[in-house]
Design an enzyme around this catalytic site. Structure first.
Site, PDB file in Angstrom:
ATOM      1  N   ASP A 146      33.172  42.650  44.920  1.00 57.46           N
ATOM      2  CA  ASP A 146      33.070  41.334  45.553  1.00 57.46           C
ATOM      3  C   ASP A 146      32.784  41.442  47.050  1.00 57.46           C
ATOM      4  O   ASP A 146      32.537  40.436  47.711  1.00 57.46           O
ATOM      5  CB  ASP A 146      34.366  40.544  45.340  1.00 57.46           C
ATOM      6  N   GLN A 170      39.728  37.604  40.408  1.00 60.71           N
ATOM      7  CA  GLN A 170      39.276  36.222  40.430  1.00 60.71           C
ATOM      8  C   GLN A 170      40.159  35.401  41.374  1.00 60.71           C
ATOM      9  O   GLN A 170      41.372  35.356  41.237  1.00 60.71           O
ATOM     10  CB  GLN A 170      39.307  35.630  39.025  1.00 60.71           C
ATOM     11  N   LYS A 205      31.332  36.200  33.264  1.00 56.23           N
ATOM     12  CA  LYS A 205      31.126  37.523  33.852  1.00 56.23           C
ATOM     13  C   LYS A 205      31.317  38.623  32.811  1.00 56.23           C
ATOM     14  O   LYS A 205      30.517  39.561  32.727  1.00 56.23           O
ATOM     15  CB  LYS A 205      32.085  37.719  35.023  1.00 56.23           C
TER      16      LYS A 205
END
Length: 266
Positions: free
Chosen positions: A105, A82, A38
């Site tokens: 997200d 994460q 990422k």
């Protein structure tokens, strides 16, 4: 216009570029691999990109304080934590602490609610990537029967919502669903996001299925998905593991970060 072209234009005009902060806790190898990918891609397209790593024993209170600092940082447009987090940290509390405007997200309760109302700016990255793939290959959704195997907030629930919004008839199944073989045969589009290696076998699928394999596992030194590899050549369309849904997830993250920037700056 591709995101990189948009960022190049911002740089040429000497404007601030989008900023993404990825937060990782601990030393989980899979998480570190995802975060590295990422960060690398976000830097390649010209984003300001930060990876912020914390020791596995960081307290929940300290982690939330760090996220609040990112919330107030004007150079950061997107924040991604994460998952999974260590057991002593409540994931809901951490996700709730992220500003909804920076929640790239799409997991904050406010963004989940907007998704249900079909008003979301921040769609969870993997489901968003799946929908992009289906559209790119002109897979008809309206009136089709879609089976989503998995009910996580990261993939199963939001992809069910997105398919339903596109007028598919959606069934959600999981590891305890009975008569799964029949359900698979009765549906046209099969999305497998159950988190178990090769949970679905090639024998359960047919040549008319559109197969989306979301899982990723390392087994005997190789990557595999939630579906047996032999199924990919058997069905009409399939996303392989690796190089299927994964790259689309990262592309969607970059799109969400640019959108968060756009809503604030442009």
């Amino acid at each position: 216009m591709a995101i990189k072209e948009k960022v190049d234009k911002l740089i040429k005009e000497k404007k601030r570029v989008p900023g993404l902060a990825v937060v990782i806790v601990g030393e989980d190898p899979a998480s570190k691999t995802y975060v590295a990918s990422k960060t690398k891609l976000s830097q390649e397209i010209g984003f300001k990109s930060e990876t912020i790593a914390f020791d596995v024993d960081i307290s929940q209170e300290s982690l939330i304080k760090e996220i609040e600092l990112l919330n107030s940082n004007p150079d950061i447009d997107g924040i991604l934590v994460q998952l999974p987090l260590p057991n002593h940290i409540n994931e809901d509390a951490v996700i709730d602490s992220i500003s909804p405007l920076k929640d790239v997200d799409g997991l904050h309760p406010l963004n989940v609610g907007y998704l249900e109302l079909n008003k979301a700016n921040m769609i969870p990255c993997t489901p968003k990537g799946i929908m992009t793939l289906l559209d790119t290959y002109n897979i008809e959704l309206e009136g089709k029967r879609a089976l989503v195997i998995g009910r996580s907030r990261l993939v199963g629930k939001p992809i069910s919502t997105l398919l339903l919004q596109r007028n598919a008839t959606v069934t959600t199944a999981h590891s305890r669903t009975k008569n799964l073989d029949k359900l698979i045969q009765d549906n046209d589009i099969i999305v497998v996001a159950i988190g178990q290696r090769e949970f679905i076998k090639a024998s359960q699928l047919n040549e008319n299925h559109v197969l989306i394999d979301v899982g990723i596992h390392r087994h005997e030194g190789k990557l595999c998905g939630d579906v047996e590899k032999a199924a990919y050549s058997k069905v009409a369309y399939a996303t392989p593991v690796p190089k299927g849904v994964g790259p689309m997830t990262i592309a969607s993250l970059l799109e969400n970060t640019y959108e968060a920037y756009r809503l604030k700056e442009l």
